[in-house]
Design a protein around this motif. Structure first.
Motif, mmCIF file in Angstrom:
data_model
loop_
_atom_site.group_PDB
_atom_site.id
_atom_site.type_symbol
_atom_site.label_atom_id
_atom_site.label_comp_id
_atom_site.label_asym_id
_atom_site.label_seq_id
_atom_site.Cartn_x
_atom_site.Cartn_y
_atom_site.Cartn_z
ATOM 1 N N HIS A 80 0.866 -1.180 0.000
ATOM 2 C CA HIS A 80 0.000 0.000 0.000
ATOM 3 C C HIS A 80 0.897 1.221 0.000
ATOM 4 C CE1 HIS A 80 0.934 0.388 4.298
ATOM 5 N NE2 HIS A 80 0.616 -0.894 4.419
ATOM 6 N N LEU A 81 0.314 2.414 0.011
ATOM 7 C CA LEU A 81 1.078 3.653 -0.148
ATOM 8 C C LEU A 81 2.199 3.795 0.867
ATOM 9 C CD1 LEU A 81 1.301 6.399 -1.629
ATOM 10 C CD2 LEU A 81 -0.231 7.348 0.094
ATOM 11 N N LEU A 82 1.952 3.399 2.108
ATOM 12 C CA LEU A 82 2.939 3.584 3.174
ATOM 13 C C LEU A 82 3.818 2.355 3.381
ATOM 14 C CD1 LEU A 82 0.754 5.452 5.820
ATOM 15 C CD2 LEU A 82 2.171 6.399 4.019
ATOM 16 N N SER A 83 3.714 1.376 2.487
ATOM 17 C CA SER A 83 4.494 0.151 2.608
ATOM 18 C C SER A 83 5.757 0.255 1.761
ATOM 19 C CB SER A 83 3.653 -1.048 2.151
ATOM 20 O OG SER A 83 4.448 -2.218 2.106
ATOM 21 N N PRO A 84 6.930 0.278 2.385
ATOM 22 C CA PRO A 84 8.181 0.403 1.627
ATOM 23 C C PRO A 84 8.543 -0.896 0.912
ATOM 24 C CG PRO A 84 8.639 0.191 3.968
ATOM 25 C CD PRO A 84 7.149 0.256 3.834
ATOM 26 N N ASN A 85 9.534 -0.795 0.034
ATOM 27 C CA ASN A 85 9.913 -1.913 -0.818
ATOM 28 C C ASN A 85 11.409 -2.169 -0.686
ATOM 29 O OD1 ASN A 85 10.763 -3.369 -3.253
ATOM 30 N ND2 ASN A 85 8.677 -3.028 -3.996
ATOM 31 N N VAL A 86 11.793 -3.362 -0.271
ATOM 32 C CA VAL A 86 13.210 -3.711 -0.091
ATOM 33 C C VAL A 86 13.982 -3.562 -1.394
ATOM 34 C CG1 VAL A 86 14.806 -5.607 0.388
ATOM 35 C CG2 VAL A 86 12.854 -5.223 1.895
ATOM 36 N N GLN A 87 13.386 -4.009 -2.504
ATOM 37 C CA GLN A 87 14.098 -3.973 -3.785
ATOM 38 C C GLN A 87 14.425 -2.547 -4.215
ATOM 39 O OE1 GLN A 87 11.321 -5.904 -3.246
ATOM 40 N NE2 GLN A 87 12.516 -7.818 -3.096
ATOM 41 N N GLY A 88 13.484 -1.627 -4.003
ATOM 42 C CA GLY A 88 13.723 -0.238 -4.371
ATOM 43 C C GLY A 88 14.801 0.406 -3.520
ATOM 44 N N GLN A 89 14.794 0.113 -2.231
ATOM 45 C CA GLN A 89 15.828 0.651 -1.348
ATOM 46 C C GLN A 89 17.199 0.101 -1.738
ATOM 47 O OE1 GLN A 89 14.615 -0.083 2.719
ATOM 48 N NE2 GLN A 89 12.767 1.167 2.544
ATOM 49 N N TYR A 144 34.057 8.242 6.033
ATOM 50 C CA TYR A 144 32.958 8.062 5.085
ATOM 51 C C TYR A 144 31.675 7.766 5.852
ATOM 52 C CZ TYR A 144 36.226 7.797 1.156
ATOM 53 O OH TYR A 144 37.177 8.083 0.216
ATOM 54 N N THR A 145 30.622 8.476 5.472
ATOM 55 C CA THR A 145 29.320 8.224 6.068
ATOM 56 C C THR A 145 28.286 8.089 4.964
ATOM 57 O OG1 THR A 145 27.756 9.006 7.757
ATOM 58 C CG2 THR A 145 28.683 10.655 6.307
ATOM 59 N N ALA A 146 27.252 7.315 5.222
ATOM 60 C CA ALA A 146 26.166 7.152 4.262
ATOM 61 C C ALA A 146 24.849 7.464 4.956
ATOM 62 C CB ALA A 146 26.157 5.741 3.701
ATOM 63 N N LEU A 147 23.891 7.956 4.194
ATOM 64 C CA LEU A 147 22.595 8.326 4.753
ATOM 65 C C LEU A 147 21.488 7.858 3.811
ATOM 66 C CD1 LEU A 147 24.641 11.096 4.745
ATOM 67 C CD2 LEU A 147 22.962 11.789 6.408
ATOM 68 N N SER A 148 20.393 7.420 4.401
ATOM 69 C CA SER A 148 19.235 7.002 3.611
ATOM 70 C C SER A 148 18.033 7.885 3.911
ATOM 71 C CB SER A 148 18.874 5.543 3.909
ATOM 72 O OG SER A 148 19.895 4.664 3.487
ATOM 73 N N ALA A 149 17.213 8.098 2.898
ATOM 74 C CA ALA A 149 15.946 8.802 3.061
ATOM 75 C C ALA A 149 14.942 8.146 2.121
ATOM 76 C CB ALA A 149 16.086 10.288 2.745
ATOM 77 N N PHE A 150 13.904 7.566 2.689
ATOM 78 C CA PHE A 150 12.920 6.819 1.910
ATOM 79 C C PHE A 150 11.541 7.463 2.063
ATOM 80 C CE2 PHE A 150 15.863 3.270 3.387
ATOM 81 C CZ PHE A 150 16.655 3.342 2.246
ATOM 82 N N GLY A 151 10.886 7.717 0.937
ATOM 83 C CA GLY A 151 9.578 8.346 0.971
ATOM 84 C C GLY A 151 8.474 7.397 0.565
ATOM 85 N N PHE A 152 7.249 7.655 1.067
ATOM 86 C CA PHE A 152 6.147 6.782 0.666
ATOM 87 C C PHE A 152 5.888 6.940 -0.830
ATOM 88 C CE2 PHE A 152 3.207 10.210 0.292
ATOM 89 C CZ PHE A 152 3.249 10.979 1.433
ATOM 90 N N GLY A 153 5.336 5.906 -1.415
ATOM 91 C CA GLY A 153 5.159 5.886 -2.862
ATOM 92 C C GLY A 153 6.391 5.381 -3.579
ATOM 93 N N GLY A 154 7.421 4.988 -2.823
ATOM 94 C CA GLY A 154 8.592 4.367 -3.434
ATOM 95 C C GLY A 154 9.694 5.294 -3.868
ATOM 96 N N THR A 155 9.775 6.516 -3.296
ATOM 97 C CA THR A 155 10.908 7.393 -3.598
ATOM 98 C C THR A 155 12.027 7.078 -2.612
ATOM 99 O OG1 THR A 155 9.841 9.083 -2.234
ATOM 100 C CG2 THR A 155 9.597 9.283 -4.613
#
Length: 455
Positions: free
Chosen positions: A306-315, A434-445
């Motif tokens: 659903h809209l608020l459900s993230p996706n492992v493959q996209g991340q 070195y540092t890494a950061l993630s930002a994941f948005g609903f809708g798969g961004t």
């Protein structure tokens, strides 16, 4: 046809306006003293007594069930500081006021305030929420009333029915209706910047999408400087109703990113901005380089279940693209600032995607999330992480993620309890950080950015 080459981008200026912090120095102080900057919403923020709309039981129509949030308080705005009429600025929503404030502070930090030759070649890309603000609601309320009132009267078969009017006596500029694109244009006007200015909405990944696009303009030679950032300044009542409606808040009252007990997020407001420049040009010009962007991977995979459900493959795809662009091995990363909002589904999905990608590369960075301190700034969430990690590399210590009592993960995973920074940690002893950061948005961004210590 000219094809731009992706090169390193230097961050030479930094500013923020976060809960309890009007600048990066105050924010760093809050992080290192383990301050929780989330509090209950007040009448001043909501515009009405919160108890009128509050019900502790979720799912109640036209009620919100969670009071806590991260708020900008005691902010004083001086409209005379900008190259625009003071009355015009004073009548604008905080979306615009916070934007020009943060832009000025970032430009000052870069050393380019007053250098009109350089600023005339500086663009602006700002992540914004396409949601109503306090001021836009004041403009639109009479329209709603005019449209809805006759319909309700007809349904009730009462020709004398009237909705309560809204008139607080405060003058509201019609420019407040343009909440999606105008903030970037106001920044450009306030500092006589280039015609390159626009806003984007990539949900909670907006910060790194804005930085990616700004980097493109620099690499393509279309700008010599870029301001990039994101702002969260939606109407608090609308936002609270929205997230109560989708049940994003914790029903047990516990929001603790990276903690098994956490059942939801805390919505917060604020803004962060950076000034970007081509790395080689920054070195040539003797600029103070705060950090260098090595790679920035984006993906858009659509929603999960659903809209608020993230996706492992996209991340995972965002990770892959970032490290391919940076030409770095994931084992290089010392610290990973997770998106980690505090929702069980979101944090578990992110944990799984980290395990899938970093695990296959035998990479086990330290991890954490500043959302334990300030809540989730939505589109501006990435700017909180950027500010934290830049300061962290500069001070050679990693502030703890607070309030975690039941850390997620297990001993054989990349995210393991011992890898979550819960007490002040010294940065690993390496020549380059070195540092890494993630930002994941609903809708798969999805977005994942890699920073190198400024040299």
């Amino acid at each position: 046809m000219r094809i731009s080459t992706v090169k390193k981008i230097a961050i030479i200026g930094l500013s923020c306006l976060f809960p309890d912090a009007k600048n990066p120095e105050q924010f760093w102080q809050n992080l290192t003293t383990e301050k929780d900057s989330t509090t209950d919403i007040t009448t001043a923020e909501l515009g009405i007594d919160p108890d009128i709309f509050y019900d502790q039981n979720k799912g109640i129509l036209d009620k919100f069930y969670f009071k806590k949030g991260g708020f900008i308080r005691d902010f004083e705005f001086d409209p005379s500081e900008y190259n625009l009429p003071a009355e015009f600025l004073q009548n604008l929503d905080n979306t615009f006021k916070w934007s020009v404030y943060a832009a000025k502070q970032a430009i000052i930090d870069s050393g380019y305030l007053g250098n009109q030759s350089a600023l005339s070649k500086c663009g602006v890309i700002l992540g914004t929420l396409a949601l109503p603000t306090k001021a836009s609601n004041q403009l639109f309320a009479p329209i709603y009333q005019q449209t809805i009132e006759p319909a309700i009267g007809e349904l009730l078969q009462n020709q004398d029915f009237h909705l309560a009017g809204i008139n607080n006596g405060i003058k509201t500029s019609p420019y407040n209706a343009m909440i999606c694109g105008l903030p970037a244009a106001i920044i450009a006007k306030a500092f006589s910047l280039s015609p390159t200015h626009f806003c984007i909405d990539a949900a909670c990944a907006s910060s790194f999408y804005a930085i990616k696009l700004a980097s493109h303009y620099l690499n393509a030679g279309k700008a010599d400087l870029m301001l990039a950032g994101a702002i969260s300044c939606a109407d608090p009542l609308f936002l609270r109703m929205l997230f109560s409606g989708v049940q994003g808040y914790p029903d047990n009252g516990i929001s603790r990113p990276l903690d098994k007990a956490s059942k939801g997020l805390i919505t917060s407001e604020g803004i962060g901005m950076v000034v970007l420049k081509r790395y080689d040009d920054a070195v040539r010009d003797g600029d103070r380089i705060l950090a260098t962007i090595c790679g920035n991977g984006l993906s858009n995979d659509g929603k999960g279940k659903h809209l608020l459900s993230p996706n492992v493959q996209g991340q995972t795809l965002a990770y892959q693209r970032a490290y391919t662009e940076a030409k770095l091995h994931p084992q290089t990363i010392d610290y990973l600032e997770c998106h980690a909002t505090g929702t069980l589904l979101g944090d578990t999905t992110e944990c799984n995607s980290i395990q899938d990608f970093f695990g296959q590369h035998q990479a086990t960075p330290l991890v954490g999330s500043a959302k334990t301190n300030v809540g989730h700034l939505l589109v501006a969430a990435g700017m909180v992480g950027i500010t934290k990690t830049i300061l962290s590399m500069s001070h050679n210590v990693i502030p703890p993620s607070i309030n975690i009592t039941q850390p997620i993960g297990s001993e054989n995973q990349v995210i393991a309890p011992q890898k979550i920074v819960r007490t002040m940690a010294t940065w690993p002893n390496k020549a380059t950080k070195y540092t890494a950061l993630s930002a994941f948005g609903f809708g798969g961004t999805n977005s994942h950015i890699i920073l190198e210590q400024g040299k």
